[in-house]
Design a protein around this motif. Sequence first.
Motif, short mmCIF file in Angstrom:
data_model
loop_
_atom_site.label_atom_id
_atom_site.label_comp_id
_atom_site.label_asym_id
_atom_site.label_seq_id
_atom_site.Cartn_x
_atom_site.Cartn_y
_atom_site.Cartn_z
N ALA A 1 0.83 -1.21 0.00
CA ALA A 1 0.00 0.00 0.00
C ALA A 1 0.86 1.26 0.00
CB ALA A 1 -0.92 -0.01 1.22
N ALA A 2 2.11 1.14 0.46
CA ALA A 2 3.01 2.30 0.54
C ALA A 2 4.44 1.79 0.63
CB ALA A 2 2.67 3.16 1.74
N PRO B 1 -4.86 12.28 3.79
CA PRO B 1 -3.45 12.66 3.99
C PRO B 1 -3.27 14.17 3.89
CG PRO B 1 -3.66 10.86 2.40
CD PRO B 1 -5.04 11.38 2.64
N LEU B 2 -2.35 14.69 4.70
CA LEU B 2 -2.08 16.13 4.64
C LEU B 2 -1.62 16.54 3.25
CD1 LEU B 2 -2.68 16.30 7.61
CD2 LEU B 2 -0.54 17.54 7.96
N SER B 3 -0.95 15.62 2.53
CA SER B 3 -0.51 15.94 1.17
C SER B 3 -1.71 16.28 0.27
CB SER B 3 0.28 14.77 0.58
OG SER B 3 -0.46 13.56 0.68
N LYS B 4 -2.84 15.61 0.49
CA LYS B 4 -4.04 15.89 -0.31
C LYS B 4 -4.66 17.22 0.12
CE LYS B 4 -8.46 13.96 -1.84
NZ LYS B 4 -9.42 12.83 -1.74
N ILE B 5 -4.67 17.49 1.42
CA ILE B 5 -5.20 18.77 1.91
C ILE B 5 -4.35 19.92 1.39
CG2 ILE B 5 -5.66 20.16 3.98
CD1 ILE B 5 -6.28 17.55 5.45
N ILE B 6 -3.03 19.69 1.32
CA ILE B 6 -2.12 20.70 0.76
C ILE B 6 -2.50 21.02 -0.69
CG2 ILE B 6 0.26 21.05 -0.06
CD1 ILE B 6 1.15 19.61 2.56
N ARG B 7 -2.84 19.97 -1.46
CA ARG B 7 -3.17 20.16 -2.87
C ARG B 7 -4.53 20.80 -3.07
NH1 ARG B 7 -1.22 14.93 -3.34
NH2 ARG B 7 -3.35 14.12 -3.55
N GLY C 1 3.22 12.91 4.51
CA GLY C 1 2.75 11.54 4.39
C GLY C 1 2.56 10.84 5.72
N ASN C 2 3.09 11.42 6.80
CA ASN C 2 2.98 10.78 8.12
C ASN C 2 1.80 11.29 8.94
OD1 ASN C 2 5.19 9.12 7.74
ND2 ASN C 2 6.64 10.57 8.65
N ARG D 1 -4.40 12.03 12.62
CA ARG D 1 -3.81 10.70 12.70
C ARG D 1 -2.30 10.83 12.50
NH1 ARG D 1 -8.98 10.50 13.44
NH2 ARG D 1 -10.19 8.78 12.56
N VAL D 2 -1.54 10.14 13.34
CA VAL D 2 -0.08 10.23 13.27
C VAL D 2 0.51 8.85 13.01
CG1 VAL D 2 2.01 11.04 14.44
CG2 VAL D 2 -0.19 12.12 14.95
N LEU D 3 1.43 8.78 12.04
CA LEU D 3 2.07 7.52 11.65
C LEU D 3 3.58 7.63 11.75
CD1 LEU D 3 0.03 7.00 8.34
CD2 LEU D 3 -0.49 5.97 10.57
N ASP D 4 4.25 6.48 11.73
CA ASP D 4 5.71 6.35 11.59
C ASP D 4 6.47 6.95 12.76
OD1 ASP D 4 8.30 6.01 10.77
OD2 ASP D 4 7.90 6.51 8.69
N PHE D 5 6.83 6.08 13.71
CA PHE D 5 7.52 6.52 14.92
C PHE D 5 8.95 5.99 14.99
CE2 PHE D 5 3.02 6.79 15.55
CZ PHE D 5 2.85 7.98 16.23
N GLY D 6 9.54 5.72 13.81
CA GLY D 6 10.91 5.23 13.77
C GLY D 6 11.92 6.27 14.22
N ALA D 7 11.69 7.53 13.85
CA ALA D 7 12.60 8.62 14.23
C ALA D 7 11.96 9.43 15.35
CB ALA D 7 12.88 9.51 13.03
#
Length: 436
Positions: free
Chosen positions: A130-131, A244-250, A285-286, A296-302
């Motif tokens: 999916a990603a 996704p925030l990327s879509k809201i940005i667009r 994207g996160n 919604r918050v994703l990706d907690f590797g960093a």
Amino acid sequence: MSEIPRKAVQRTAKLASLPIGVAGRVVGGWGKRLVGRSSEEVSAEVSAKTAEQVFAVLGQLKGGAMKFGQALSVFEAAVPDELAEPYREALTKLQAAAPPMPARTTHRVLAEQLGSGWAKRFASFDDEPAASASIGQVHRAVWHDGRDVAVKVQYPGADEALQSDLKQLLRFSRVLQAIMPGAEVKPLLEELRDRYLEELDYRTEAGNQRLFAKAFDGDEHVLVPRVVASAPKVMVSEWIDGTPLSKIIRSGEREERDLAGRLLSEFHFSAPSRSGLLHADPHPGNFMLGADGRLRVLDFGAVARLPDGLPPTLGRMTRLALEGRSRDLLELLRSEHFIRPGTELAEEDVLNYLAPFVEPLREETFHFTRRWLRKQAERVGDLRSPDSQTGRSLNLPPQYLLIHRVTLGATGILCQLDANVPAHAIVARWQPGFAD
């Protein structure tokens, strides 16, 4: 291609081209000084050309070097946009072109990490990713209890490529020193290396995500998905939907843009005091905006580990810049090692450099725009300008590296969103030292 290339000789050759190119430019610089050009002009030109080569080389490499290159965006303020742009384009192309693992490779990693009976743990598993990310890809699945889950699977060879690249790049701290002469670059690179090596073990990321999920459990503004299972190279967490925030940005409406900007700001400033951690990968994207109005918050590797919350020094620094107290600001920067011993800076120059960055706190609600961000980038990016020279003379202590990265990244997202944000109230509530 199912795995990250491990041709160490080829990767090392590209990285090794960096110091050779810099040496040539430095020698050429001395020649130009002999014919009457000022040392400042030559230094600026060498810095610019060095940055151009660093970005070009890192942009050609996948895996660790690419990840490292993304992190080095904290140096971009010292680089003219025309030099940084090709680098950003190279990274974008690399990420878009990353081929998915074949299903058989994915299944092999799942069997190694979750056991030979891994398929029984899922009611269904979608082999089509999916990603994708720099060191892994995400699949959608249904857990055996009926929950929709996201399954992150690390690329075979990602760990070796990352460790090899980081080892090589640390050798070139003197190259990067040419870009930021006022900074102690090697400790910064070591800090980045340590944080990125952490990301190789998804159990560490799972631990981070559990802490965030617990801290924001039941929160009316933020949703963090729960972790379902984890292994060193596979992680399973609840699937969450949103825009996704990327879509809201667009194409987002004004109300969506402002809400997303406010929630993102509150999340970043409040998380350290609530969880002891700072989400350190601010990328559109996160983050997603849910139908319930929660972020919604994703990706907690960093993450940056901040058991005592955000450092009060940053709050005091911000307050002094806001109030124009140049002498006190200079003393604070020296005492906290933002100015290295032996570096001479005028207090007014330091204030002139920092004051525009605190503009968002001068009014009740600030409109973050691309135009404002471009203005700041041009101000500090023109290597001939006094502000650029001041910026390149400042140091960034390693413990502030990820905080700085989050501040820059999150500010960039706010400007992309074109959001109106009550930044002063958020900072006053959550940043220690600001209201003292």
